[in-house]
Design an enzyme around this catalytic site. Structure first.
Site, PDB file in Angstrom:
ATOM      1  N   THR A  25       7.030  -6.299  29.794  1.00 34.56           N
ATOM      2  CA  THR A  25       6.572  -5.712  31.335  1.00 34.56           C
ATOM      3  C   THR A  25       6.623  -4.244  31.226  1.00 34.56           C
ATOM      4  O   THR A  25       7.359  -3.589  30.826  1.00 34.56           O
ATOM      5  CB  THR A  25       7.769  -6.116  32.239  1.00 34.56           C
ATOM      6  OG1 THR A  25       7.659  -7.629  32.227  1.00 34.56           O
ATOM      7  CG2 THR A  25       7.364  -5.723  33.724  1.00 34.56           C
ATOM      8  N   CYS A  32      10.854  24.736   7.140  1.00 33.65           N
ATOM      9  CA  CYS A  32      11.572  25.107   5.868  1.00 33.65           C
ATOM     10  C   CYS A  32      12.053  23.869   5.495  1.00 33.65           C
ATOM     11  O   CYS A  32      12.642  22.921   5.958  1.00 33.65           O
ATOM     12  CB  CYS A  32      12.667  25.740   6.424  1.00 33.65           C
ATOM     13  SG  CYS A  32      13.537  26.881   5.249  1.00 33.65           S
TER      14      CYS A  32
END
Length: 167
Positions: free
Chosen positions: A29, A114
């Site tokens: 739902t 990084c």
């Protein structure tokens, strides 16, 4: 919550398998609250007039950065054909992630990642021809309808303190 347009005749794999909701594309739902929120967001997005003000603030931000940092800041992207709420710049010789670590409360992200102590340029900046030396200092600032001139001035001041005053 999101919306997806599926052209007639295109078959897609169900997002969630199970019951036959949404023509077999999703089980479960849907959240009425989230759907209402999406509808409200769409209504707000239809009014693009506030984006003219945001574009002017973005341009003011870029001009202030140029004035303050000169050739130590570079614009990443087209000078005029770009999103009105986004300013992507590189602080030459700096690391964007290190700047952002010290710039709390600012809606921004870096243009590089990084990994294992090594800075890796984003594929988008690389495709744009931005060199790794410049791209490692890339930061993408995001402005919104609530952004003010004072916000821009404060960020420029904080960047100045971080990059010039503090070295």
């Amino acid at each position: 919550m999101g919306a997806l347009f599926v052209r007639d005749g295109v078959s897609i794999e169900p997002l969630v398998h199970g019951a036959g909701h949404e023509h077999g594309r999703r089980a479960g739902t849907e959240s009425v609250l989230l759907a209402a929120g999406l509808g409200q967001a769409c209504e707000l997005a239809r009014d693009l007039a506030p984006m003219d003000r945001v574009r002017a603030l973005r341009d003011r931000f870029w001009e202030a950065l140029q004035k303050q940092f000169g050739n130590r800041v570079r614009l990443n992207g087209h000078p005029t054909h770009r999103l009105p709420n986004t300013l992507n710049v590189s602080f030459v010789g700096r690391v964007g992630a290190e700047i952002l670590e010290r710039l709390e409360g600012v809606a921004a992200s870096t243009g590089s990642a990084c990994h294992s102590g090594r800075i890796e340029l984003s594929p988008v900046l690389e495709a744009m021809g931005v060199t790794p030396e410049v791209g490692m200092g890339a930061i993408r600032f995001s402005l919104g309808r609530g952004t003010t001139r004072e916000d821009i001035d404060l960020v420029v001041e904080r960047l100045t303190n971080l990059l010039i005053t503090a070295g």
